[in-house]
Scaffold this motif. Structure first.
Motif, PDB file in Angstrom:
ATOM      1  N   ASN A  60       6.890 -18.170 -26.388  1.00 11.06           N
ATOM      2  CA  ASN A  60       7.151 -16.860 -26.588  1.00 11.06           C
ATOM      3  C   ASN A  60       8.866 -16.586 -26.725  1.00 11.06           C
ATOM      4  O   ASN A  60       9.204 -15.578 -26.888  1.00 11.06           O
ATOM      5  CB  ASN A  60       6.625 -15.745 -25.846  1.00 11.06           C
ATOM      6  N   SER A  61       9.557 -17.671 -26.245  1.00  8.14           N
ATOM      7  CA  SER A  61      10.745 -17.711 -25.834  1.00  8.14           C
ATOM      8  C   SER A  61      11.534 -17.676 -27.336  1.00  8.14           C
ATOM      9  O   SER A  61      11.164 -18.220 -28.390  1.00  8.14           O
ATOM     10  CB  SER A  61      11.406 -18.630 -25.100  1.00  8.14           C
ATOM     11  N   ALA A  62      12.809 -16.980 -27.597  1.00 12.17           N
ATOM     12  CA  ALA A  62      13.358 -17.013 -28.886  1.00 12.17           C
ATOM     13  C   ALA A  62      14.676 -17.911 -28.596  1.00 12.17           C
ATOM     14  O   ALA A  62      15.825 -17.511 -29.513  1.00 12.17           O
ATOM     15  CB  ALA A  62      13.749 -15.429 -29.071  1.00 12.17           C
ATOM     16  N   GLY A  63      14.651 -18.774 -27.844  1.00  8.49           N
ATOM     17  CA  GLY A  63      15.992 -19.556 -27.682  1.00  8.49           C
ATOM     18  C   GLY A  63      16.343 -20.662 -28.588  1.00  8.49           C
ATOM     19  O   GLY A  63      15.161 -20.908 -29.323  1.00  8.49           O
ATOM     20  N   SER A  64      17.120 -21.262 -28.392  1.00 11.88           N
ATOM     21  CA  SER A  64      17.539 -22.623 -29.274  1.00 11.88           C
ATOM     22  C   SER A  64      16.438 -23.455 -28.971  1.00 11.88           C
ATOM     23  O   SER A  64      15.743 -23.700 -28.074  1.00 11.88           O
ATOM     24  CB  SER A  64      18.815 -22.916 -29.088  1.00 11.88           C
ATOM     25  N   VAL A  65      16.694 -24.781 -29.840  1.00 16.06           N
ATOM     26  CA  VAL A  65      16.025 -25.936 -29.763  1.00 16.06           C
ATOM     27  C   VAL A  65      16.293 -26.432 -28.583  1.00 16.06           C
ATOM     28  O   VAL A  65      15.328 -27.152 -27.802  1.00 16.06           O
ATOM     29  CB  VAL A  65      16.227 -26.748 -30.899  1.00 16.06           C
ATOM     30  N   GLU A  66      17.560 -26.467 -28.164  1.00 17.53           N
ATOM     31  CA  GLU A  66      17.884 -27.246 -26.910  1.00 17.53           C
ATOM     32  C   GLU A  66      17.352 -26.747 -25.563  1.00 17.53           C
ATOM     33  O   GLU A  66      16.825 -27.149 -24.582  1.00 17.53           O
ATOM     34  CB  GLU A  66      19.439 -27.455 -26.868  1.00 17.53           C
ATOM     35  N   GLN A  67      17.426 -25.207 -25.533  1.00 23.25           N
ATOM     36  CA  GLN A  67      16.827 -24.645 -24.457  1.00 23.25           C
ATOM     37  C   GLN A  67      15.085 -24.668 -24.635  1.00 23.25           C
ATOM     38  O   GLN A  67      14.698 -24.837 -23.425  1.00 23.25           O
ATOM     39  CB  GLN A  67      17.037 -23.057 -24.784  1.00 23.25           C
ATOM     40  N   LEU A  68      14.643 -24.789 -25.489  1.00 22.79           N
ATOM     41  CA  LEU A  68      13.096 -25.014 -25.510  1.00 22.79           C
ATOM     42  C   LEU A  68      12.853 -26.352 -25.101  1.00 22.79           C
ATOM     43  O   LEU A  68      12.017 -26.639 -24.154  1.00 22.79           O
ATOM     44  CB  LEU A  68      12.670 -24.960 -26.899  1.00 22.79           C
TER      45      LEU A  68
END
Length: 218
Positions: free
Chosen positions: A128-136
């Motif tokens: 459900n997070s809307a972060g970047s690919v690196e954050q994911l």
């Protein structure tokens, strides 16, 4: 008719009295001028009657008295009642053991599942997070570490694979790869990690085995 006098022979010395008596009776029974009687007839004449037997004739079984019958019936009823009670106790013990086994399995399953619930929550947050690919990616790495920590507490450890000598008891080879930097018949790649619970193997590690042409040529 004049009577014929028959002289009885004297007993010979050394001859048993019974044998001499048989001869005297045989001569007395022989008619004048006739043939001597058959030996079988003489034996029948001289046969002594069998002595009376001391054994009494078998009597019929005595009837059981009413008191003995009632006593035996009471003992039988007590044994049947005891058998029924033992069967009931055994059945109750079997059911109780089965119920305890199921409860223990459910408790163990619930205890393990409870430890993985936070991991499931973190996966839901990552999705459900809307972060970047690196954050994911960073979030997923944290979740993996969390799962490894839970497995470690459960004493579930990974099987050593890359760089180890191939062991068919721990590794499952799906192919070979030429590698000059690894000894021959050593694990070069790990396709799927294996795990074991203490000394019990849960699943083998799926690997590719190194094939070193230099060592083969030597």
């Amino acid at each position: 008719m004049p009577e014929v006098e028959t002289e009885l022979p004297l007993l010979e010395p050394g001859k048993p009295a019974s044998a001499a008596t048989e001869e005297i009776l045989a001569e007395a029974a022989q008619p004048p001028g006739g043939d001597p009687p058959a030996p079988a007839a003489t034996k029948e004449i001289l046969a002594e009657p069998a002595p009376p037997s001391d054994e009494a004739p078998a009597s019929s079984a005595e009837p059981v008295s009413r008191a003995d019958y009632d006593l035996l019936k009471a003992e039988r009823d007590q044994l049947l009642d005891r058998l029924a009670r033992l069967q009931a106790e055994f059945e109750n013990a079997r059911k109780r053991a089965e119920r305890e086994r199921i409860e223990f399995r459910e408790y163990a399953t619930g205890s393990v599942a409870e430890q993985f619930l936070p991991v499931l929550d973190n996966f839901a947050l990552a999705l459900n997070s809307a972060g970047s690919v690196e954050q994911l990616r960073s979030g997923v790495e944290l979740i993996v570490k969390q799962m490894e920590e839970i497995l470690r507490r459960l004493q579930v450890i990974p099987v050593a694979a890359v760089g180890e000598a191939f062991d068919p008891r721990l590794h499952e080879a799906i192919g070979t790869v030429e590698r000059d930097d690894l000894p021959d018949q050593h694990v070069a790649e790990e396709i799927r990690r294996g795990y074991r619970l203490r000394e019990r193997l849960l699943r083998p590690a799926v690997v590719r085995v190194a094939s070193n042409p230099k060592q083969k040529s030597e």
